[in-house]
Design an enzyme around this catalytic site. Structure first.
Site, PDB file in Angstrom:
ATOM      1  N   MET A 255       0.817  -1.202   0.000  1.00 15.54           N
ATOM      2  CA  MET A 255       0.000   0.000   0.000  1.00 15.54           C
ATOM      3  C   MET A 255       0.858   1.261   0.000  1.00 15.54           C
ATOM      4  O   MET A 255       0.676   2.153  -0.840  1.00 15.54           O
ATOM      5  CB  MET A 255      -0.886   0.028   1.264  1.00 15.54           C
ATOM      6  CG  MET A 255      -2.085  -0.873   1.209  1.00 15.54           C
ATOM      7  SD  MET A 255      -3.232  -0.511   2.552  1.00 15.54           S
ATOM      8  CE  MET A 255      -2.318  -1.103   3.975  1.00 15.54           C
ATOM      9  N   LEU A 256       1.769   1.327   0.973  1.00 16.39           N
ATOM     10  CA  LEU A 256       2.544   2.564   1.104  1.00 16.39           C
ATOM     11  C   LEU A 256       3.503   2.753  -0.071  1.00 16.39           C
ATOM     12  O   LEU A 256       3.704   3.878  -0.542  1.00 16.39           O
ATOM     13  CB  LEU A 256       3.313   2.545   2.436  1.00 16.39           C
ATOM     14  CG  LEU A 256       4.134   3.781   2.732  1.00 16.39           C
ATOM     15  CD1 LEU A 256       3.267   5.034   2.801  1.00 16.39           C
ATOM     16  CD2 LEU A 256       4.897   3.611   4.055  1.00 16.39           C
TER      17      LEU A 256
ATOM     18  N   ASP B  10      14.526  -8.365  -3.608  1.00 13.48           N
ATOM     19  CA  ASP B  10      14.203  -8.979  -2.320  1.00 13.48           C
ATOM     20  C   ASP B  10      15.150  -8.365  -1.288  1.00 13.48           C
ATOM     21  O   ASP B  10      16.371  -8.533  -1.384  1.00 13.48           O
ATOM     22  CB  ASP B  10      14.419 -10.500  -2.436  1.00 13.48           C
ATOM     23  CG  ASP B  10      14.049 -11.213  -1.144  1.00 13.48           C
ATOM     24  OD1 ASP B  10      14.008 -10.552  -0.087  1.00 13.48           O
ATOM     25  OD2 ASP B  10      13.797 -12.420  -1.211  1.00 13.48           O
ATOM     26  N   ILE B  11      14.596  -7.647  -0.329  1.00 15.06           N
ATOM     27  CA  ILE B  11      15.480  -6.871   0.568  1.00 15.06           C
ATOM     28  C   ILE B  11      16.299  -7.743   1.531  1.00 15.06           C
ATOM     29  O   ILE B  11      17.210  -7.240   2.173  1.00 15.06           O
ATOM     30  CB  ILE B  11      14.720  -5.770   1.356  1.00 15.06           C
ATOM     31  CG1 ILE B  11      13.657  -6.368   2.281  1.00 15.06           C
ATOM     32  CG2 ILE B  11      14.144  -4.714   0.414  1.00 15.06           C
ATOM     33  CD1 ILE B  11      13.201  -5.390   3.370  1.00 15.06           C
TER      34      ILE B  11
ATOM     35  N   ALA C 151       7.895  -4.838   3.911  1.00 14.55           N
ATOM     36  CA  ALA C 151       7.782  -5.367   5.274  1.00 14.55           C
ATOM     37  C   ALA C 151       6.989  -6.668   5.277  1.00 14.55           C
ATOM     38  O   ALA C 151       6.220  -6.935   4.349  1.00 14.55           O
ATOM     39  CB  ALA C 151       7.058  -4.356   6.175  1.00 14.55           C
ATOM     40  N   TRP C 152       7.197  -7.450   6.319  1.00 16.51           N
ATOM     41  CA  TRP C 152       6.246  -8.495   6.687  1.00 16.51           C
ATOM     42  C   TRP C 152       5.189  -7.768   7.517  1.00 16.51           C
ATOM     43  O   TRP C 152       5.463  -7.350   8.634  1.00 16.51           O
ATOM     44  CB  TRP C 152       6.935  -9.577   7.522  1.00 16.51           C
ATOM     45  CG  TRP C 152       6.002 -10.641   8.029  1.00 16.51           C
ATOM     46  CD1 TRP C 152       4.945 -10.457   8.881  1.00 16.51           C
ATOM     47  CD2 TRP C 152       6.020 -12.035   7.714  1.00 16.51           C
ATOM     48  NE1 TRP C 152       4.311 -11.656   9.118  1.00 16.51           N
ATOM     49  CE2 TRP C 152       4.951 -12.641   8.413  1.00 16.51           C
ATOM     50  CE3 TRP C 152       6.832 -12.839   6.916  1.00 16.51           C
ATOM     51  CZ2 TRP C 152       4.687 -14.011   8.349  1.00 16.51           C
ATOM     52  CZ3 TRP C 152       6.573 -14.194   6.860  1.00 16.51           C
ATOM     53  CH2 TRP C 152       5.506 -14.762   7.566  1.00 16.51           C
TER      54      TRP C 152
ATOM     55  N   TYR D 201       5.595  -9.242  15.755  1.00 18.32           N
ATOM     56  CA  TYR D 201       5.712  -8.207  14.723  1.00 18.32           C
ATOM     57  C   TYR D 201       6.399  -6.964  15.295  1.00 18.32           C
ATOM     58  O   TYR D 201       7.340  -6.423  14.711  1.00 18.32           O
ATOM     59  CB  TYR D 201       4.319  -7.866  14.185  1.00 18.32           C
ATOM     60  CG  TYR D 201       4.242  -6.651  13.302  1.00 18.32           C
ATOM     61  CD1 TYR D 201       4.678  -6.691  11.981  1.00 18.32           C
ATOM     62  CD2 TYR D 201       3.715  -5.449  13.777  1.00 18.32           C
ATOM     63  CE1 TYR D 201       4.588  -5.558  11.161  1.00 18.32           C
ATOM     64  CE2 TYR D 201       3.621  -4.329  12.975  1.00 18.32           C
ATOM     65  CZ  TYR D 201       4.054  -4.385  11.674  1.00 18.32           C
ATOM     66  OH  TYR D 201       3.966  -3.270  10.867  1.00 18.32           O
TER      67      TYR D 201
ATOM     68  N   LYS E 147       9.938  -5.273  14.181  1.00 18.63           N
ATOM     69  CA  LYS E 147      10.031  -3.895  13.700  1.00 18.63           C
ATOM     70  C   LYS E 147      11.021  -3.095  14.568  1.00 18.63           C
ATOM     71  O   LYS E 147      11.772  -2.280  14.048  1.00 18.63           O
ATOM     72  CB  LYS E 147       8.651  -3.231  13.713  1.00 18.63           C
ATOM     73  CG  LYS E 147       7.648  -3.812  12.721  1.00 18.63           C
ATOM     74  CD  LYS E 147       8.034  -3.650  11.265  1.00 18.63           C
ATOM     75  CE  LYS E 147       7.985  -2.231  10.790  1.00 18.63           C
ATOM     76  NZ  LYS E 147       8.259  -2.147   9.314  1.00 18.63           N
TER      77      LYS E 147
HETATM   78  N1  NAP Z   1      -0.400  -1.659   7.384  1.00 14.53           N
HETATM   79  C1  NAP Z   1      -0.390  -1.054   8.567  1.00 14.53           C
HETATM   80  O1  NAP Z   1      -1.433  -0.891   9.214  1.00 14.53           O
HETATM   81  C2  NAP Z   1       0.898  -0.551   9.141  1.00 14.53           C
HETATM   82  C3  NAP Z   1       0.878   0.031  10.422  1.00 14.53           C
HETATM   83  C4  NAP Z   1       2.064   0.525  10.953  1.00 14.53           C
HETATM   84  C5  NAP Z   1       3.246   0.443  10.229  1.00 14.53           C
HETATM   85  N2  NAP Z   1       3.233  -0.155   9.003  1.00 14.53           N
HETATM   86  C6  NAP Z   1       4.506  -0.225   8.271  1.00 14.53           C
HETATM   87  O2  NAP Z   1       4.379   0.566   7.104  1.00 14.53           O
HETATM   88  C7  NAP Z   1       5.148   0.002   6.051  1.00 14.53           C
HETATM   89  C8  NAP Z   1       4.276  -0.220   4.817  1.00 14.53           C
HETATM   90  O3  NAP Z   1       3.230  -1.122   5.159  1.00 14.53           O
HETATM   91  P1  NAP Z   1       2.099  -1.523   4.108  1.00 14.53           P
HETATM   92  O4  NAP Z   1       0.839  -1.601   4.872  1.00 14.53           O
HETATM   93  O5  NAP Z   1       2.225  -0.693   2.896  1.00 14.53           O
HETATM   94  O6  NAP Z   1       2.533  -3.016   3.792  1.00 14.53           O
HETATM   95  P2  NAP Z   1       2.057  -3.951   2.595  1.00 14.53           P
HETATM   96  O7  NAP Z   1       0.931  -3.356   1.851  1.00 14.53           O
HETATM   97  O8  NAP Z   1       1.919  -5.330   3.175  1.00 14.53           O
HETATM   98  O9  NAP Z   1       3.332  -3.930   1.657  1.00 14.53           O
HETATM   99  C9  NAP Z   1       4.534  -4.530   2.045  1.00 14.53           C
HETATM  100  C10 NAP Z   1       5.202  -4.973   0.779  1.00 14.53           C
HETATM  101  O10 NAP Z   1       6.493  -5.485   1.122  1.00 14.53           O
HETATM  102  C11 NAP Z   1       6.710  -6.582   0.252  1.00 14.53           C
HETATM  103  N3  NAP Z   1       7.755  -7.435   0.787  1.00 14.53           N
HETATM  104  C12 NAP Z   1       7.650  -8.345   1.779  1.00 14.53           C
HETATM  105  N4  NAP Z   1       8.835  -8.947   1.958  1.00 14.53           N
HETATM  106  C13 NAP Z   1       9.693  -8.414   1.053  1.00 14.53           C
HETATM  107  C14 NAP Z   1      11.060  -8.624   0.746  1.00 14.53           C
HETATM  108  N5  NAP Z   1      11.784  -9.549   1.386  1.00 14.53           N
HETATM  109  N6  NAP Z   1      11.633  -7.906  -0.245  1.00 14.53           N
HETATM  110  C15 NAP Z   1      10.889  -6.988  -0.932  1.00 14.53           C
HETATM  111  N7  NAP Z   1       9.593  -6.734  -0.686  1.00 14.53           N
HETATM  112  C16 NAP Z   1       9.009  -7.446   0.304  1.00 14.53           C
HETATM  113  C17 NAP Z   1       5.367  -7.267   0.177  1.00 14.53           C
HETATM  114  O11 NAP Z   1       5.325  -8.123  -0.920  1.00 14.53           O
HETATM  115  P3  NAP Z   1       4.316  -9.401  -0.858  1.00 14.53           P
HETATM  116  O12 NAP Z   1       2.934  -8.813  -0.923  1.00 14.53           O
HETATM  117  O13 NAP Z   1       4.727 -10.166  -2.059  1.00 14.53           O
HETATM  118  O14 NAP Z   1       4.596 -10.089   0.445  1.00 14.53           O
HETATM  119  C18 NAP Z   1       4.437  -6.069   0.040  1.00 14.53           C
HETATM  120  O15 NAP Z   1       4.317  -5.696  -1.316  1.00 14.53           O
HETATM  121  C19 NAP Z   1       5.774  -1.267   6.626  1.00 14.53           C
HETATM  122  O16 NAP Z   1       7.033  -0.963   7.133  1.00 14.53           O
HETATM  123  C20 NAP Z   1       4.842  -1.616   7.777  1.00 14.53           C
HETATM  124  O17 NAP Z   1       5.499  -2.370   8.785  1.00 14.53           O
HETATM  125  C21 NAP Z   1       2.101  -0.636   8.433  1.00 14.53           C
END
Ligand code: NAP
Length: 269
Positions: free
Chosen positions: A1-2, A25-26, A48-49, A113, A117
């Site tokens: 999303m982000l 792949d990070i 992120a996971w 988680y 983080k």
């Molecule tokens: N979502 C929330 O509510 C939330 C809240 C607080 C903080 N955050 C933080 O905000 C950031 C963005 O979150 P988001 O919600 O945008 O997450 P998201 O939609 O789940 O996106 C994360 C992306 O990272 C990819 N990814 C996972 N492992 C990877 C790797 N080894 N190498 C490269 N890419 C990889 C995933 O790919 P796949 O889909 O293929 O796994 C996914 O596309 C993250 O740091 C998260 O921890 C999120």
């Protein structure tokens, strides 16, 4: 999303190169170092996971991505002369404070988680690159999220049982991305809290979505965290003090906007 949101609001004049997971792949240092071969000014890590409950059973795997890989990225950025922007979460806190968390409050994550983080934050700081970490929360916008689940259920008139004793602010990724780009342009260092202004329980968020799509809110009912029984523990008070950063707009204003048909189409917020 982000990651998508950061691309959608990239400021004029910024030359951005974005990588999908398939392209980079990070956790793979041999892939990360060449990707920084052009010595970019900034490396922005949105990977992120993010599956909080699954992390409980797969902590090592989640921490490889959320912890170790962030340290690798930091070292590669240090060697390339790049700054790193990284994103973290309110889940690094235990949620027992009686006020919103400031950047200087001591983390104490309760779940896998949050521990992963926090490991990422520490690994980045130890990598000796120039860095900033933005802690955020309850993201939605263009992907799987609580807001989207509520939107789907509201439109179908389905009943929803929603937790009313965890507090935070649902934050739209476009709003967060705008703040993040501002911090990039200011060459900001250190830790920042960025979440929508105001505070809500998950129940409040669900209710606002039901109202905004014109659904009858009667099928919404309240439950406690204990009654809901999620696998991972989450902070009861996840509120982030955003006065240092200047947080995005108020959560309810943005949420109502984002569920309008002209904004979210058939996919949802
Ligand atoms: N979502 C929330 O509510 C939330 C809240 C607080 C903080 N955050 C933080 O905000 C950031 C963005 O979150 P988001 O919600 O945008 O997450 P998201 O939609 O789940 O996106 C994360 C992306 O990272 C990819 N990814 C996972 N492992 C990877 C790797 N080894 N190498 C490269 N890419 C990889 C995933 O790919 P796949 O889909 O293929 O796994 C996914 O596309 C993250 O740091 C998260 O921890 C999120």
């Amino acid at each position: 999303m982000l990651g998508r949101a950061m691309q959608a609001v990239v400021p004029f004049g910024v030359d951005l190169r974005a990588f999908s997971r398939a392209e980079l792949d990070i956790v793979d240092e041999l892939g990360v170092r060449p990707a920084l071969g052009s010595h970019p000014d900034w490396v922005i890590n949105c990977a992120a996971w993010a599956r909080v409950d699954d992390a409980e059973d797969h902590e090592a795997e989640a921490t490889r991505i959320n912890g170790d890989a962030v340290g690798l990225l930091g070292k590669a950025a240090r060697d390339a002369g790049s700054r790193v922007m990284h994103f973290s979460t309110d889940y690094v806190f235990d949620g027992t404070l009686d006020r919103p968390y400031r950047e200087t409050d001591v983390p104490n994550p309760q779940g896998a988680y949050g521990r992963g983080k926090l490991a990422g934050e520490c690994a980045l700081a130890a990598s000796e690159c120039r860095w900033n970490v933005i802690r955020t929360q309850w993201l939605y916008g263009g992907g799987h999220s609580f807001a989207r689940i509520m939107w789907n259920r509201a439109r179908k008139g389905l009943p929803s049982r929603v937790i009313d004793d965890q507090w935070g602010a649902p934050t739209h990724v476009a709003e967060l991305a705008t703040v993040a780009w501002r911090l990039v342009q200011e060459n900001a260092n250190g830790t920042w809290h960025a979440a929508a202004v105001g505070e809500a329980s998950w129940f409040d968020v669900g209710q606002k979505v039901y109202e905004a799509v014109g659904a009858d809110p009667t099928p919404l009912s309240r439950c406690s965290t204990a009654e809901y029984g999620s696998k991972a523990p989450r902070p009861a008070n996840g509120r982030l003090d955003t006065s240092k950063t200047g947080g995005p707009r108020a959560w309810d204003e943005v949420l109502v906007e984002s569920v309008q048909p002209d904004r979210c189409g058939e996919a949802g917020p």
